[in-house]
Structure formats: C-alpha cells, structure tokens
Design a protein around this motif. Sequence first.
Motif, PDB file in Angstrom:
ATOM      1  N   ILE A 200       0.979  -0.666  -0.014  1.00 52.50           N
ATOM      2  CA  ILE A 200      -0.022   0.008   0.456  1.00 52.50           C
ATOM      3  C   ILE A 200       0.880   0.875   0.082  1.00 52.50           C
ATOM      4  CG2 ILE A 200      -2.293  -0.958   0.937  1.00 52.50           C
ATOM      5  CD1 ILE A 200      -1.225  -0.065   3.736  1.00 52.50           C
ATOM      6  N   GLY A 201       0.521   2.564  -0.496  1.00 53.21           N
ATOM      7  CA  GLY A 201       1.283   3.146  -0.316  1.00 53.21           C
ATOM      8  C   GLY A 201       2.392   3.401  -1.442  1.00 53.21           C
ATOM      9  N   SER A 202       1.623   2.542  -3.142  1.00 45.42           N
ATOM     10  CA  SER A 202       2.997   3.061  -3.845  1.00 45.42           C
ATOM     11  C   SER A 202       2.639   3.684  -4.744  1.00 45.42           C
ATOM     12  CB  SER A 202       2.938   1.873  -4.265  1.00 45.42           C
ATOM     13  OG  SER A 202       3.051   0.398  -3.423  1.00 45.42           O
ATOM     14  N   ASP A 203       1.522   4.644  -4.662  1.00 40.34           N
ATOM     15  CA  ASP A 203       1.471   5.402  -6.000  1.00 40.34           C
ATOM     16  C   ASP A 203       0.247   6.774  -5.439  1.00 40.34           C
ATOM     17  OD1 ASP A 203       1.670   3.521  -8.606  1.00 40.34           O
ATOM     18  OD2 ASP A 203      -0.189   2.226  -7.576  1.00 40.34           O
ATOM     19  N   LEU A 204       1.280   7.100  -4.321  1.00 38.92           N
ATOM     20  CA  LEU A 204       0.730   8.440  -3.850  1.00 38.92           C
ATOM     21  C   LEU A 204       1.305   8.986  -4.825  1.00 38.92           C
ATOM     22  CD1 LEU A 204       1.357   8.233  -0.448  1.00 38.92           C
ATOM     23  CD2 LEU A 204      -0.721   7.902  -1.198  1.00 38.92           C
ATOM     24  N   PRO A 205      -0.137  10.673  -4.869  1.00 39.16           N
ATOM     25  CA  PRO A 205       0.562  11.813  -5.358  1.00 39.16           C
ATOM     26  C   PRO A 205       1.406  12.259  -4.796  1.00 39.16           C
ATOM     27  CG  PRO A 205      -1.751  11.923  -4.329  1.00 39.16           C
ATOM     28  CD  PRO A 205      -1.038  10.279  -3.862  1.00 39.16           C
ATOM     29  N   ALA A 206       1.960  13.737  -5.021  1.00 38.04           N
ATOM     30  CA  ALA A 206       2.802  13.767  -4.804  1.00 38.04           C
ATOM     31  C   ALA A 206       2.511  15.381  -4.910  1.00 38.04           C
ATOM     32  CB  ALA A 206       4.185  13.749  -5.214  1.00 38.04           C
ATOM     33  N   PRO A 207       2.022  16.021  -4.198  1.00 36.80           N
ATOM     34  CA  PRO A 207       1.713  17.544  -3.881  1.00 36.80           C
ATOM     35  C   PRO A 207       2.449  18.091  -3.740  1.00 36.80           C
ATOM     36  CG  PRO A 207       0.227  17.166  -2.725  1.00 36.80           C
ATOM     37  CD  PRO A 207       0.817  15.783  -3.216  1.00 36.80           C
ATOM     38  N   THR A 208       2.902  19.673  -4.761  1.00 42.45           N
ATOM     39  CA  THR A 208       3.894  20.352  -3.770  1.00 42.45           C
ATOM     40  C   THR A 208       3.394  21.588  -2.875  1.00 42.45           C
ATOM     41  OG1 THR A 208       4.665  21.202  -5.956  1.00 42.45           O
ATOM     42  CG2 THR A 208       5.368  22.854  -4.841  1.00 42.45           C
ATOM     43  N   PRO A 209       4.787  21.094  -1.770  1.00 45.52           N
ATOM     44  CA  PRO A 209       4.212  21.711  -0.366  1.00 45.52           C
ATOM     45  C   PRO A 209       4.472  23.099  -0.792  1.00 45.52           C
ATOM     46  CG  PRO A 209       6.391  20.706  -0.224  1.00 45.52           C
ATOM     47  CD  PRO A 209       6.082  20.872  -2.256  1.00 45.52           C
ATOM     48  N   PRO A 210       3.397  23.870   0.160  1.00 39.74           N
ATOM     49  CA  PRO A 210       3.976  25.479   0.761  1.00 39.74           C
ATOM     50  C   PRO A 210       5.590  25.340   0.728  1.00 39.74           C
ATOM     51  CG  PRO A 210       2.319  25.002   2.128  1.00 39.74           C
ATOM     52  CD  PRO A 210       2.764  23.619   1.301  1.00 39.74           C
ATOM     53  N   ILE A 211       6.528  26.443   0.208  1.00 38.90           N
ATOM     54  CA  ILE A 211       7.266  26.510   0.342  1.00 38.90           C
ATOM     55  C   ILE A 211       7.765  28.034   0.997  1.00 38.90           C
ATOM     56  CG2 ILE A 211       9.835  26.570   0.089  1.00 38.90           C
ATOM     57  CD1 ILE A 211       9.075  25.042  -2.459  1.00 38.90           C
ATOM     58  N   SER A 212       8.524  27.892   2.121  1.00 38.07           N
ATOM     59  CA  SER A 212       8.355  29.931   3.340  1.00 38.07           C
ATOM     60  C   SER A 212      10.023  29.781   3.251  1.00 38.07           C
ATOM     61  CB  SER A 212       7.572  30.357   4.047  1.00 38.07           C
ATOM     62  OG  SER A 212       8.752  28.619   5.179  1.00 38.07           O
TER      63      SER A 212
ATOM     64  N   GLU B  88       5.805  18.355  -9.174  1.00 39.00           N
ATOM     65  CA  GLU B  88       6.200  19.318 -10.015  1.00 39.00           C
ATOM     66  C   GLU B  88       6.559  20.108  -9.207  1.00 39.00           C
ATOM     67  OE1 GLU B  88       3.075  19.937 -12.067  1.00 39.00           O
ATOM     68  OE2 GLU B  88       2.239  17.508 -12.275  1.00 39.00           O
ATOM     69  N   GLY B  89       7.121  21.240  -8.018  1.00 37.69           N
ATOM     70  CA  GLY B  89       7.348  22.184  -7.864  1.00 37.69           C
ATOM     71  C   GLY B  89       9.049  21.578  -7.482  1.00 37.69           C
ATOM     72  N   GLU B  90       9.592  22.569  -6.590  1.00 40.65           N
ATOM     73  CA  GLU B  90      11.043  22.590  -6.392  1.00 40.65           C
ATOM     74  C   GLU B  90      10.726  21.684  -5.102  1.00 40.65           C
ATOM     75  OE1 GLU B  90      12.241  26.400  -6.822  1.00 40.65           O
ATOM     76  OE2 GLU B  90      11.948  27.094  -8.909  1.00 40.65           O
ATOM     77  N   ALA B  91      10.685  20.988  -5.045  1.00 45.40           N
ATOM     78  CA  ALA B  91      10.902  19.803  -3.710  1.00 45.40           C
ATOM     79  C   ALA B  91      10.349  18.931  -4.352  1.00 45.40           C
ATOM     80  CB  ALA B  91       9.588  20.470  -3.061  1.00 45.40           C
ATOM     81  N   ALA B  92      10.590  17.790  -3.329  1.00 43.09           N
ATOM     82  CA  ALA B  92      10.225  16.431  -3.276  1.00 43.09           C
ATOM     83  C   ALA B  92       9.944  15.827  -2.431  1.00 43.09           C
ATOM     84  CB  ALA B  92      11.600  15.383  -3.717  1.00 43.09           C
ATOM     85  N   LEU B  93       8.612  14.554  -1.753  1.00 42.74           N
ATOM     86  CA  LEU B  93       8.511  15.169  -0.866  1.00 42.74           C
ATOM     87  C   LEU B  93       9.555  13.575   0.179  1.00 42.74           C
ATOM     88  CD1 LEU B  93       4.575  14.829  -1.303  1.00 42.74           C
ATOM     89  CD2 LEU B  93       5.833  17.018  -0.548  1.00 42.74           C
ATOM     90  N   PRO B  94      10.065  13.856   1.535  1.00 44.84           N
ATOM     91  CA  PRO B  94      10.290  12.741   2.147  1.00 44.84           C
ATOM     92  C   PRO B  94       8.878  11.461   2.692  1.00 44.84           C
ATOM     93  CG  PRO B  94      10.141  15.160   3.519  1.00 44.84           C
ATOM     94  CD  PRO B  94       9.948  14.921   1.873  1.00 44.84           C
ATOM     95  N   ARG B  95       9.299   9.852   2.458  1.00 48.41           N
ATOM     96  CA  ARG B  95       8.539   9.405   2.807  1.00 48.41           C
ATOM     97  C   ARG B  95       9.487   8.124   2.959  1.00 48.41           C
ATOM     98  NH1 ARG B  95       3.707  10.741  -2.931  1.00 48.41           N
ATOM     99  NH2 ARG B  95       2.464  11.949  -1.073  1.00 48.41           N
ATOM    100  N   PHE B  96       8.694   7.305   3.554  1.00 48.51           N
ATOM    101  CA  PHE B  96       9.574   6.232   4.365  1.00 48.51           C
ATOM    102  C   PHE B  96       8.810   5.242   3.982  1.00 48.51           C
ATOM    103  CE2 PHE B  96      10.711  10.067   6.641  1.00 48.51           C
ATOM    104  CZ  PHE B  96      11.606  10.042   6.917  1.00 48.51           C
ATOM    105  N   THR B  97      10.024   4.229   4.022  1.00 49.59           N
ATOM    106  CA  THR B  97       9.738   2.605   2.995  1.00 49.59           C
ATOM    107  C   THR B  97      10.636   1.965   4.405  1.00 49.59           C
ATOM    108  OG1 THR B  97      10.011   1.123   1.447  1.00 49.59           O
ATOM    109  CG2 THR B  97      11.653   2.620   1.405  1.00 49.59           C
ATOM    110  N   PRO B  98       9.377   0.733   4.989  1.00 50.50           N
ATOM    111  CA  PRO B  98      10.919  -0.058   5.364  1.00 50.50           C
ATOM    112  C   PRO B  98      12.212  -0.570   4.540  1.00 50.50           C
ATOM    113  CG  PRO B  98       8.437  -1.217   5.556  1.00 50.50           C
ATOM    114  CD  PRO B  98       8.755  -0.597   4.087  1.00 50.50           C
ATOM    115  N   ILE B  99      12.838  -0.778   6.114  1.00 47.14           N
ATOM    116  CA  ILE B  99      14.139  -0.761   5.359  1.00 47.14           C
ATOM    117  C   ILE B  99      14.758  -2.435   5.648  1.00 47.14           C
ATOM    118  CG2 ILE B  99      16.615  -1.134   6.141  1.00 47.14           C
ATOM    119  CD1 ILE B  99      16.601   1.073   7.964  1.00 47.14           C
TER     120      ILE B  99
END
Length: 151
Positions: free
Chosen positions: A14-26, A138-149
Amino acid sequence: MSETVDTHGAEAHIGSDLPAPTPPISAETRAFWEATTRGELQVTRCRTCEEYTWYPRGFCPHCGGLEVEWVRGSGKGEVYSWSVVRRGGQGDYRGAEPYVLAYVELAEGVRMMTNIVDVDESALAIGLPVEVVFHPTEGEAALPRFTPIQG
C-alpha cells in the motif's frame, strides 16, 4: 474502495501510488525543500544546546536560542505511530486510499509526520525500521516519505 488483497490472498503493498503535491515553501523551509531535491533529509539543530528540532523554525524550542543550523539527517528512523487511511482522503489524496499516515522518529530523536510507502499492511508495527525515499513534485521540492528497511 481500494482493496489491499490480491487474487492469491497475500497482502499487496500500500502507498505505492501516492500523489506528490508541491508543498508550500517559505523562507524558513526553503533550505529543507532544496535539500530534498538532492535526496537529502535535513533537520535543524541548535548551536547553543545542540538539540535537534522538527519542524523547521528559526529558533530553538528547547532553549530559546536563535542560532539554529541545518544539518543532514541520517534518513533512518522507526515508526512511532501509524494509521491506514482507507477512505476520506482530501485534496490531492482523494482516491489514493489506502495509504499510511505515520509519525516516524528519526535517528536524531525528532518525529516527523509522513507517509510509509511500499509496505505490506501486515508488516506495519510501532518500531518498524524505515528509511527515507523522496517522491518528486512538479515544483521545487520532493516529498520525504519512508519505506521499510529491507534485510
């Protein structure tokens, strides 16, 4: 509703096809998001008391110090808490169910809210060792997510 069981009865990832929306950047978080595009997970550390901090901010919540620096984190941690979202996803996550929303306690001792991806639901557990993966936006960021080691 999405199923997590394949035709052979074994649980699917599960969680293999999550969207990756661009986060707000401050201004305070720009260095963090720029590092994610290089595949680096950064956290802040106080130069006065040497405590790590998450979420990023311009002061130390431990001692009140203003000398906070960005440091590269290990990218490893363990699941502190988790929940499988099966319905009711909002915004970009609508229709992406099921997915895992979790707190991961990083090796540096701070906890961050994130997603656990590419995981068998039966493997989810408090204390599960995980490592960071980055999902480009699609913006100037990548989302950090975690996967089992693995291993």
